[in-house]
Design a protein around this motif. Sequence first.
Motif, PDB file in Angstrom:
ATOM      1  N   ALA A 101      -4.409  12.000  10.490  1.00 51.76           N
ATOM      2  CA  ALA A 101      -5.975  12.285  11.167  1.00 51.76           C
ATOM      3  C   ALA A 101      -5.444  13.200  12.325  1.00 51.76           C
ATOM      4  O   ALA A 101      -4.180  13.339  12.931  1.00 51.76           O
ATOM      5  N   THR A 102      -6.447  13.819  12.963  1.00 55.55           N
ATOM      6  CA  THR A 102      -6.153  14.827  13.913  1.00 55.55           C
ATOM      7  C   THR A 102      -5.474  14.107  15.346  1.00 55.55           C
ATOM      8  O   THR A 102      -4.642  15.210  15.959  1.00 55.55           O
ATOM      9  N   ASP A 103      -5.370  13.110  15.427  1.00 58.02           N
ATOM     10  CA  ASP A 103      -4.823  12.477  16.729  1.00 58.02           C
ATOM     11  C   ASP A 103      -3.658  11.792  16.461  1.00 58.02           C
ATOM     12  O   ASP A 103      -3.075  11.043  17.285  1.00 58.02           O
ATOM     13  N   PHE A 104      -3.043  11.595  15.047  1.00 56.73           N
ATOM     14  CA  PHE A 104      -2.025  11.037  14.861  1.00 56.73           C
ATOM     15  C   PHE A 104      -0.731  11.622  14.997  1.00 56.73           C
ATOM     16  O   PHE A 104      -0.816  13.004  14.641  1.00 56.73           O
ATOM     17  N   THR A 105       0.037  11.189  15.822  1.00 55.48           N
ATOM     18  CA  THR A 105       1.398  11.661  16.434  1.00 55.48           C
ATOM     19  C   THR A 105       2.737  10.944  15.647  1.00 55.48           C
ATOM     20  O   THR A 105       3.768  11.166  16.266  1.00 55.48           O
ATOM     21  N   GLY A 106       2.346  10.148  14.703  1.00 54.04           N
ATOM     22  CA  GLY A 106       3.785   9.137  14.441  1.00 54.04           C
ATOM     23  C   GLY A 106       4.510   9.505  13.202  1.00 54.04           C
ATOM     24  O   GLY A 106       4.810   8.835  12.476  1.00 54.04           O
ATOM     25  N   GLN A 107       4.351  10.809  12.989  1.00 57.14           N
ATOM     26  CA  GLN A 107       5.075  11.384  11.680  1.00 57.14           C
ATOM     27  C   GLN A 107       6.503  10.989  11.555  1.00 57.14           C
ATOM     28  O   GLN A 107       6.866  10.648  10.533  1.00 57.14           O
ATOM     29  N   PRO A 108       7.251  10.936  12.834  1.00 57.91           N
ATOM     30  CA  PRO A 108       8.794  10.568  12.588  1.00 57.91           C
ATOM     31  C   PRO A 108       8.987   9.063  12.385  1.00 57.91           C
ATOM     32  O   PRO A 108       9.845   8.753  11.139  1.00 57.91           O
ATOM     33  N   GLY A 109       7.997   8.087  12.775  1.00 62.42           N
ATOM     34  CA  GLY A 109       8.072   6.804  12.102  1.00 62.42           C
ATOM     35  C   GLY A 109       7.578   6.595  10.751  1.00 62.42           C
ATOM     36  O   GLY A 109       8.416   5.858   9.929  1.00 62.42           O
ATOM     37  N   VAL A 110       6.792   7.494  10.067  1.00 61.05           N
ATOM     38  CA  VAL A 110       6.517   7.444   8.660  1.00 61.05           C
ATOM     39  C   VAL A 110       7.687   7.972   7.701  1.00 61.05           C
ATOM     40  O   VAL A 110       8.122   7.335   6.944  1.00 61.05           O
ATOM     41  N   ALA A 111       8.302   9.012   8.345  1.00 67.68           N
ATOM     42  CA  ALA A 111       9.232   9.706   7.604  1.00 67.68           C
ATOM     43  C   ALA A 111      10.536   8.574   7.573  1.00 67.68           C
ATOM     44  O   ALA A 111      11.424   8.914   6.861  1.00 67.68           O
ATOM     45  N   ASN A 112      10.538   7.807   8.647  1.00 66.45           N
ATOM     46  CA  ASN A 112      12.099   6.841   8.542  1.00 66.45           C
ATOM     47  C   ASN A 112      11.704   5.998   7.262  1.00 66.45           C
ATOM     48  O   ASN A 112      12.893   5.519   6.923  1.00 66.45           O
ATOM     49  N   GLY A 113      10.764   5.882   6.627  1.00 61.00           N
ATOM     50  CA  GLY A 113      10.378   5.100   5.362  1.00 61.00           C
ATOM     51  C   GLY A 113      11.402   5.805   4.300  1.00 61.00           C
ATOM     52  O   GLY A 113      12.124   4.997   3.646  1.00 61.00           O
ATOM     53  N   ALA A 114      11.450   7.081   4.375  1.00 61.16           N
ATOM     54  CA  ALA A 114      12.441   7.874   3.379  1.00 61.16           C
ATOM     55  C   ALA A 114      13.849   7.678   3.844  1.00 61.16           C
ATOM     56  O   ALA A 114      14.703   7.349   3.032  1.00 61.16           O
ATOM     57  N   SER A 115      14.131   7.983   5.291  1.00 60.93           N
ATOM     58  CA  SER A 115      15.293   8.185   5.657  1.00 60.93           C
ATOM     59  C   SER A 115      16.067   6.915   5.643  1.00 60.93           C
ATOM     60  O   SER A 115      17.406   6.829   5.268  1.00 60.93           O
ATOM     61  N   THR A 116      15.388   5.663   5.946  1.00 57.98           N
ATOM     62  CA  THR A 116      16.151   4.316   5.970  1.00 57.98           C
ATOM     63  C   THR A 116      16.860   4.186   4.574  1.00 57.98           C
ATOM     64  O   THR A 116      17.772   3.839   4.537  1.00 57.98           O
ATOM     65  N   VAL A 117      15.874   4.284   3.328  1.00 59.19           N
ATOM     66  CA  VAL A 117      16.359   3.869   2.254  1.00 59.19           C
ATOM     67  C   VAL A 117      17.455   4.651   1.717  1.00 59.19           C
ATOM     68  O   VAL A 117      18.386   4.306   1.118  1.00 59.19           O
ATOM     69  N   LEU A 118      17.551   5.968   2.071  1.00 57.70           N
ATOM     70  CA  LEU A 118      18.597   6.908   1.701  1.00 57.70           C
ATOM     71  C   LEU A 118      19.977   6.357   2.464  1.00 57.70           C
ATOM     72  O   LEU A 118      20.955   6.500   1.815  1.00 57.70           O
ATOM     73  N   GLY A 119      19.706   6.043   3.633  1.00 58.89           N
ATOM     74  CA  GLY A 119      21.041   5.300   4.330  1.00 58.89           C
ATOM     75  C   GLY A 119      21.374   4.209   3.711  1.00 58.89           C
ATOM     76  O   GLY A 119      22.905   4.048   3.518  1.00 58.89           O
ATOM     77  N   GLU A 120      20.507   3.571   3.096  1.00 60.55           N
ATOM     78  CA  GLU A 120      21.020   2.079   2.512  1.00 60.55           C
ATOM     79  C   GLU A 120      21.631   2.441   1.020  1.00 60.55           C
ATOM     80  O   GLU A 120      22.543   1.757   0.969  1.00 60.55           O
ATOM     81  N   ILE A 121      21.079   3.337   0.554  1.00 58.67           N
ATOM     82  CA  ILE A 121      21.770   3.665  -0.912  1.00 58.67           C
ATOM     83  C   ILE A 121      23.154   4.377  -0.607  1.00 58.67           C
ATOM     84  O   ILE A 121      23.912   3.788  -1.395  1.00 58.67           O
TER      85      ILE A 121
END
Length: 153
Positions: A101-121
């Motif tokens: 959305a035009t005012d959404f700035t939380g992209q890093p938090g969304v990307a953590n969904g990918a990053s966290t599981v890669l660290g777990e694996i």
Amino acid sequence: MSAIDARLAELGISIPAVTKPVAAYVPAVVSGNLVMTAGQLPFVDGVLPATGKVGAEVAADDAAGYARTAVLNALAAAQSVIGSLDRVTRVVKVVVFVASATDFTGQPGVANGASTVLGEIFGEAGSHARSAVGVAVLPLDAPVEVELILEFA
């Protein structure tokens, strides 16, 4: 059972079947000792679990879960060309595109969904460089798309 298969089982994670490309490309390619995936959407059994913009139709927490799903699809693509995820020696780079959305700035938090599981694996080998990019729209109105670059032996 391979080490990564054992770790996945311990985490309760299964690597899905490779998602069929939606256009003229292949899911992953090898160049030297790197495997690069095409952008992977969060398909589950061939269906997107949600569509729309994060921060509008899609909640950020849900989008983080979709980023996790998309990165598992990227791992499936990588596995299809290198044979086994046990060959991965390093997660080099992760790129997460977030339909925002035009005012959404939380992209890093969304990307953590990918990053966290890669660290777990992958443990320490799962530490990576990353870009979290807000975009206007993604293919099929998906909320997220994930690309990986992996080093392998």
